[in-house]
Design an enzyme around this catalytic site. Structure first.
Site, mmCIF file in Angstrom:
data_model
loop_
_atom_site.group_PDB
_atom_site.id
_atom_site.type_symbol
_atom_site.label_atom_id
_atom_site.label_comp_id
_atom_site.label_asym_id
_atom_site.label_seq_id
_atom_site.Cartn_x
_atom_site.Cartn_y
_atom_site.Cartn_z
ATOM 1 C CB CYS A 90 22.779 -0.345 -35.171
ATOM 2 S SG CYS A 90 22.789 -0.874 -36.891
ATOM 3 C CG ASP A 138 23.295 -5.300 -29.697
ATOM 4 O OD1 ASP A 138 22.891 -4.305 -30.337
ATOM 5 O OD2 ASP A 138 22.980 -6.465 -29.994
ATOM 6 C CG HIS A 185 22.675 -5.312 -35.306
ATOM 7 N ND1 HIS A 185 22.197 -4.049 -35.063
ATOM 8 C CD2 HIS A 185 22.997 -5.854 -34.086
ATOM 9 C CE1 HIS A 185 22.199 -3.833 -33.748
ATOM 10 N NE2 HIS A 185 22.687 -4.911 -33.139
#
Length: 489
Positions: free
Chosen positions: A270, A423, A402
């Protein structure tokens, strides 16, 4: 009544018997055959054996011998005189009645008929004392040593168990954060594609094509674009211009491409994907052309890893680099706000990292974070158009486990704020729904995050706002060596 085996004295109780026997042993050791006093019973016994050997019969036809020490004399009278002068204390006092010489034990006051009996009696005392010492001292020490040994074994087992648990937890963390030796992006991509083929979800021909594309992408260090969705910001501008409804005003970043995780970085990529989103916006802004003149295409994840390693080699964030052993390439290591900050600064991009280290609102919310984002996008909230497409790059946002990318913010008619967030965990087919002309509030749920939606304990953001001169870059590198994030109280 119990009788003392050493002196024959009658005692009423067993405790008295123990005290009586202890008194025997605590008396000063003294030779019963001469005035010699010994420091201990072992020394006394040695003295008795050496100085007073058991007398034997005089050799036939030999000279007379002293019965106590074996010394010979020219005549019986000379030996008698020797006995009275040398061993007279053993002859006094004379036995009552019949004139027989008696010998008193110095340990228990027992009276013996002759010195040989007395010596044997004293030997018994010494043996008893030695046996008692072996039991009381040796036995106690053995028990103590055994207890200590058992304790050491327990401590050792506990230490081994704790070490095993710590090693297991450390290995778990290494696997979780990609710091083990299981390989990086390339290895995970190949492994997952092979698994897809085995499960019938991918044809062998497709596997070989995708493998060749991946190898070419890695060779040139550029992203293959297979997870990219472009045009979402432009679609949002059109939507807000036509469908305002409950939104009073909205601010959006310069065009941002969305990148989502692939088979090669699923579960750990991520941070890299958010950097790709941020970079896609910076490359569209002429303000950053000088800083990014060596970057024309979005780099792939292994290339980004190498770029961060290069920043570390320049001297940025040595403490953070040491946590990764100065190595990212070929691993599945997670990165966060500090690594993004170091990379951007090494590219001479002026940025700041801000730590919202605790909730500032009810129920664990972070309204100060929303207010900061609003001030970043707009210094003047009153007047102007309802849809503001700003030249501001998106904001990198990190929280536990995250990271995401803030691409804009809504101000609702009731004055509440709502972040618009890309996202990397959202797949392309979902993002592409936002490109349709029929997009509505349902599609925007993918992006909208109200104050009540962000309840992690801590957030960090990295925001770009201009270029750095070469001198400013050097100053930032030096500052990063004692770097702490700016905290919002």
């Amino acid at each position: 009544m119990p009788l003392c085996e050493l002196c024959g004295q009658a005692l009423r109780t067993e405790p008295e018997m123990r005290r009586h026997l202890r008194a025997h042993l605590e008396r000063e050791p003294r030779c019963p055959l001469c005035p010699f006093s010994a420091p201990g019973y072992d020394e006394l016994r040695g003295h008795v054996d050496s100085a007073h050997p058991e007398p034997g019969p005089a050799p036939a036809g030999g000279p007379p011998q002293c019965p106590f020490c074996g010394e010979t004399g020219a005549s019986g009278g000379q030996v008698e005189a020797h006995v009275r002068s040398r061993h007279g204390h053993l002859l006094d006092p004379p036995a009552p009645g019949n004139g027989q010489q008696l010998y008193e034990c110095p340990m228990c006051d027992l009276v013996c008929a002759n010195c040989q009996i007395l010596q044997e009696h004293v030997d018994l005392h010494l043996e008893e004392h030695r046996f008692s010492e072996d039991i009381n001292v040796g036995g106690s020490l053995s028990d103590l040593e055994l207890a200590q040994q058992l304790q050491n074994e327990d401590d050792g087992q506990q230490g081994l168990e704790e070490a095993r648990q710590e090693r297991g937890e450390f290995q778990k963390l290494q696997r979780q954060y990609g710091l083990d030796s299981s390989g990086g992006y390339k290895q995970q991509s190949l492994k997952n594609m092979e698994r897809e083929v085995a499960r019938g979800r991918m044809q062998p021909s497709e596997y070989h094509k995708r493998r060749a594309d991946m190898m070419e992408s890695l060779a040139f260090g550029v992203d293959d674009g297979k997870t990219k969705t472009s045009g979402v910001i432009e679609a949002l501008c059109r939507y807000y211009q036509n469908e305002i409804k409950d939104v009073r005003r909205v601010w959006l970043s310069t065009g941002v491409d969305h990148f989502h995780s692939s088979l090669g970085d699923r579960g750990w990529g991520c941070g890299y994907r958010n950097f790709q989103m941020l970079l896609s916006s910076l490359l569209r802004n002429d303000m950053y052309n000088d800083c990014l003149r060596d970057i024309t295409l979005i780099p792939c994840i292994p290339k980004i890893q190498s770029m961060i390693e290069d920043a570390w080699k320049e001297g940025f964030d040595p403490q953070g680099a040491s946590q990764f052993s100065n190595r990212l390439h070929g691993t599945k290591a997670w990165i966060g706000a500090c690594e993004i900050y170091s990379l951007l600064t090494s590219l001479r991009l002026k940025c700041q990292i801000i730590d919202f280290h605790k909730p500032t609102g009810p129920f664990g919310t972070h309204p100060h974070l929303f207010e900061w984002v609003l001030s970043y996008y707009s210094s003047n909230r009153e007047g102007g158009t309802k849809v503001v497409c700003t030249p501001k790059p998106p904001i990198y946002m990190q929280h536990q486990g995250h990271s995401r990318t803030i691409v804009g913010i809504e101000e609702r008619k009731n004055r509440t704020l709502c972040l618009l967030i890309f996202d990397p965990g959202c797949p392309s087919h979902e993002m592409q729904k936002l490109l349709k002309q029929s997009s509505d509030d349902t599609s925007l749920k993918l992006l909208r995050k109200f104050v009540g939606s962000l309840k992690n304990k801590q957030y960090q953001i990295v925001a770009v706002d201009g270029e750095l001169s070469p001198e400013e870059k050097v100053a930032r590198r030096q500052a990063s060596q004692v770097f702490t994030a700016e905290r919002i109280p």
